[in-house]
Design an enzyme around this catalytic site. Structure first.
Site, PDB file in Angstrom:
ATOM      1  N   ASP A 175       0.982  -1.233  -0.029  1.00 49.71           N
ATOM      2  CA  ASP A 175       0.079  -0.016  -0.130  1.00 49.71           C
ATOM      3  C   ASP A 175       1.014   1.223  -0.158  1.00 49.71           C
ATOM      4  OD1 ASP A 175      -2.472  -1.340   0.237  1.00 49.71           O
ATOM      5  OD2 ASP A 175      -2.230  -1.612   2.164  1.00 49.71           O
ATOM      6  N   GLY A 176       2.102   1.107   0.763  1.00 51.12           N
ATOM      7  CA  GLY A 176       3.125   2.234   0.771  1.00 51.12           C
ATOM      8  C   GLY A 176       3.445   2.712  -0.663  1.00 51.12           C
ATOM      9  N   ARG A 205      -8.295  18.447  23.725  1.00 52.22           N
ATOM     10  CA  ARG A 205      -6.964  18.403  24.391  1.00 52.22           C
ATOM     11  C   ARG A 205      -6.283  16.883  24.436  1.00 52.22           C
ATOM     12  NH1 ARG A 205      -9.407  22.084  27.480  1.00 52.22           N
ATOM     13  NH2 ARG A 205      -8.309  23.936  28.175  1.00 52.22           N
ATOM     14  N   ASP A 221      -3.213  14.323  22.375  1.00 54.89           N
ATOM     15  CA  ASP A 221      -1.970  14.155  21.639  1.00 54.89           C
ATOM     16  C   ASP A 221      -2.297  14.853  20.027  1.00 54.89           C
ATOM     17  OD1 ASP A 221      -0.634  12.795  23.577  1.00 54.89           O
ATOM     18  OD2 ASP A 221      -0.350  11.107  22.471  1.00 54.89           O
ATOM     19  N   THR A 257      -9.270   2.182   7.293  1.00 55.22           N
ATOM     20  CA  THR A 257      -8.752   0.927   7.649  1.00 55.22           C
ATOM     21  C   THR A 257      -7.431   1.109   8.081  1.00 55.22           C
ATOM     22  OG1 THR A 257      -8.631   0.293   5.267  1.00 55.22           O
ATOM     23  CG2 THR A 257     -10.277  -0.623   6.497  1.00 55.22           C
ATOM     24  N   TYR A 268      -4.540   3.974   9.865  1.00 56.08           N
ATOM     25  CA  TYR A 268      -4.092   4.594  11.227  1.00 56.08           C
ATOM     26  C   TYR A 268      -5.335   4.882  12.013  1.00 56.08           C
ATOM     27  CZ  TYR A 268      -1.543   7.853  14.322  1.00 56.08           C
ATOM     28  OH  TYR A 268      -0.859   8.164  15.344  1.00 56.08           O
ATOM     29  N   LYS A 279      -8.088   3.136  11.968  1.00 54.64           N
ATOM     30  CA  LYS A 279      -8.394   1.986  12.777  1.00 54.64           C
ATOM     31  C   LYS A 279      -7.723   1.577  13.996  1.00 54.64           C
ATOM     32  CE  LYS A 279      -9.797  -2.824  11.932  1.00 54.64           C
ATOM     33  NZ  LYS A 279      -9.335  -3.437  13.046  1.00 54.64           N
TER      34      LYS A 279
HETATM   35  P1  NAD Z   1       3.810   1.631   5.286  1.00 57.17           P
HETATM   36  O1  NAD Z   1       3.501   1.223   3.833  1.00 57.17           O
HETATM   37  O2  NAD Z   1       4.536   0.461   6.074  1.00 57.17           O
HETATM   38  O3  NAD Z   1       2.273   1.354   5.899  1.00 57.17           O
HETATM   39  C1  NAD Z   1       1.987   0.994   7.236  1.00 57.17           C
HETATM   40  C2  NAD Z   1       0.856  -0.089   7.116  1.00 57.17           C
HETATM   41  O4  NAD Z   1      -0.471   0.232   7.062  1.00 57.17           O
HETATM   42  C3  NAD Z   1       1.271  -1.293   6.136  1.00 57.17           C
HETATM   43  O5  NAD Z   1       0.791  -2.541   6.787  1.00 57.17           O
HETATM   44  C4  NAD Z   1      -0.006  -0.856   5.131  1.00 57.17           C
HETATM   45  O6  NAD Z   1      -0.390  -2.048   4.359  1.00 57.17           O
HETATM   46  C5  NAD Z   1      -1.115  -0.303   5.948  1.00 57.17           C
HETATM   47  N1  NAD Z   1      -1.897   0.362   5.161  1.00 57.17           N
HETATM   48  C6  NAD Z   1      -1.595   1.312   4.249  1.00 57.17           C
HETATM   49  N2  NAD Z   1      -2.674   2.032   3.826  1.00 57.17           N
HETATM   50  C7  NAD Z   1      -3.939   1.245   4.310  1.00 57.17           C
HETATM   51  C8  NAD Z   1      -5.258   1.080   4.176  1.00 57.17           C
HETATM   52  N3  NAD Z   1      -5.698   2.100   3.322  1.00 57.17           N
HETATM   53  N4  NAD Z   1      -5.897   0.407   4.870  1.00 57.17           N
HETATM   54  C9  NAD Z   1      -5.437  -0.655   5.658  1.00 57.17           C
HETATM   55  N5  NAD Z   1      -4.156  -0.660   5.884  1.00 57.17           N
HETATM   56  C10 NAD Z   1      -3.305   0.367   5.201  1.00 57.17           C
HETATM   57  O7  NAD Z   1       3.979   2.932   5.871  1.00 57.17           O
HETATM   58  P2  NAD Z   1       3.849   4.181   5.100  1.00 57.17           P
HETATM   59  O8  NAD Z   1       4.197   4.058   3.675  1.00 57.17           O
HETATM   60  O9  NAD Z   1       4.634   5.324   5.731  1.00 57.17           O
HETATM   61  O10 NAD Z   1       2.314   4.346   5.195  1.00 57.17           O
HETATM   62  C11 NAD Z   1       1.814   5.436   5.629  1.00 57.17           C
HETATM   63  C12 NAD Z   1       0.428   4.936   6.174  1.00 57.17           C
HETATM   64  O11 NAD Z   1       0.819   4.033   7.312  1.00 57.17           O
HETATM   65  C13 NAD Z   1      -0.282   6.062   6.794  1.00 57.17           C
HETATM   66  O12 NAD Z   1      -1.241   6.420   5.538  1.00 57.17           O
HETATM   67  C14 NAD Z   1      -1.128   5.585   7.910  1.00 57.17           C
HETATM   68  O13 NAD Z   1      -2.325   4.911   7.615  1.00 57.17           O
HETATM   69  C15 NAD Z   1      -0.267   4.378   8.372  1.00 57.17           C
HETATM   70  N6  NAD Z   1       0.216   4.248   9.687  1.00 57.17           N
HETATM   71  C16 NAD Z   1      -0.421   3.550  10.581  1.00 57.17           C
HETATM   72  C17 NAD Z   1      -0.225   3.725  11.894  1.00 57.17           C
HETATM   73  C18 NAD Z   1      -0.879   2.964  12.833  1.00 57.17           C
HETATM   74  O14 NAD Z   1      -1.451   2.164  12.435  1.00 57.17           O
HETATM   75  N7  NAD Z   1      -0.585   2.949  14.200  1.00 57.17           N
HETATM   76  C19 NAD Z   1       0.879   4.833  12.409  1.00 57.17           C
HETATM   77  C20 NAD Z   1       1.220   5.612  11.587  1.00 57.17           C
HETATM   78  C21 NAD Z   1       0.887   5.172   9.960  1.00 57.17           C
END
Ligand code: NAD
Length: 276
Positions: free
Chosen positions: A54-55, A156, A158, A169, A171, A173
């Site tokens: 997805d990245g 208030r 983070d 689905t 971050y 989620k």
């Molecule tokens: P990455 O490609 O390693 O992505 C992180 C994870 O998020 C991977 O497992 C990826 O498959 C999954 N993901 C990405 N988009 C998704 C979607 N729409 N539905 C379900 N899973 C999805 O790291 P990156 O390239 O930096 O991706 C950035 C994304 O990572 C951000 O858009 C954010 O959604 C996600 N993220 C998640 C968290 C968390 O879950 N705590 C924290 C920071 C960022």
């Protein structure tokens, strides 16, 4: 020079650094280069094929975010099935067949428009496919949240996250936000570690905000903030306001016979086979 023959599809192939992804990219490159229906180019493509996870698709989205009106994306996942990827690595031949039979059909989803107003007068705009977050760096973030011009709360905690339906689905989620079907044109406002006690109160739950309504966040303290837009992060000093709404633009994907049902993806990604 940009090729103008409208029957020829301009195709960009973007792979991550993995050996397997590069191997698939080579196979696609060799096959499509020899087919006169395709013209391989990264300049102004009609179709962008991403290979990886997805990245890679998120990065490709941002590479072509100014050309969303004419670009369609399609992803091959090297690993598990991703949320933005229809094909697995052993299905390259199926993808080639789909591209050869392609009639231009697309599946479209909403994207998020982010607008940041800084104290020095600058205004910065961005588009997100998954989400955008705002966090204060040094201390607790204190911010007024307005939804469709109604001052809802003084938050208030983070920080705050606003997700698209397809980003629900990701971050969102992880923060306890709801999973939203991507055909529902709405944004989701989700809190990141809010402080809720007898003194401070915010809504606490995620809120689904319809397309017609916009969300405004007014940070009440000066200082440095981190704003993320999908996989990119920026640091800004003294944000006056950050505004979110559904963009008039959409992201388009190639309509493929392998486009799995959203609910099937949710099951495959988060639950697996639980009929045990
Ligand atoms: P990455 O490609 O390693 O992505 C992180 C994870 O998020 C991977 O497992 C990826 O498959 C999954 N993901 C990405 N988009 C998704 C979607 N729409 N539905 C379900 N899973 C999805 O790291 P990156 O390239 O930096 O991706 C950035 C994304 O990572 C951000 O858009 C954010 O959604 C996600 N993220 C998640 C968290 C968390 O879950 N705590 C924290 C920071 C960022």
């Amino acid at each position: 020079m940009i090729q103008t023959n409208s029957t020829v599809k301009r195709v960009a192939i973007i792979a991550n650094h993995k050996f397997q992804s590069k191997k698939i990219a080579n196979k696609l490159f060799t096959t499509l280069r020899e087919d006169e229906r395709f013209y391989l180019t990264k300049k102004s493509p009609d179709i962008v094929i991403t290979i990886g996870g997805d990245g890679v698709l998120l990065s490709a989205f941002h590479t072509y975010e100014n050309e969303l009106d004419h670009v369609r994306f399609v992803g091959i996942h090297t690993g598990h099935l991703g949320f933005y990827t229809d094909y697995l690595e052993h299905q390259v031949d199926e993808l080639i067949t789909t591209l050869r039979e392609d009639t231009g059909e697309k599946i479209s989803y909403p994207v998020l428009q982010v607008s940041i107003a800084l104290a020095d007068g600058r205004r910065i705009r961005g588009l997100a496919l998954n989400e955008s977050t705002i966090k204060r760096i040094e201390k607790t973030m204190v911010a007024d949240v307005l939804v469709h011009n109604v001052k809802l709360e003084r938050f208030r905690g983070d920080g705050l996250l606003v997700a698209t339906p397809t980003g629900s689905t990701a971050y969102n989620k992880s923060l306890g936000g709801a999973v939203l079907h991507p055909t529902i044109e709405a944004l989701q406002l989700t809190e990141i570690a809010s402080i809720n006690n007898r003194v401070y109160r915010s809504i606490g739950s995620s809120m689904i905000v319809p397309k017609k309504d916009h969300i405004e966040v007014y940070p009440k303290k000066t200082g440095r903030y981190i704003v993320s837009v999908d996989n990119k992060t920026y640091t800004y000093k003294d944000i006056v306001k950050i505004e979110y709404q559904i963009s008039p633009q959409k992201v388009h994907f190639v309509s493929t016979p392998w486009h799995t049902s959203f609910w099937q993806r949710v099951k495959d990604a988060f639950l697996g086979d639980l009929d045990r």
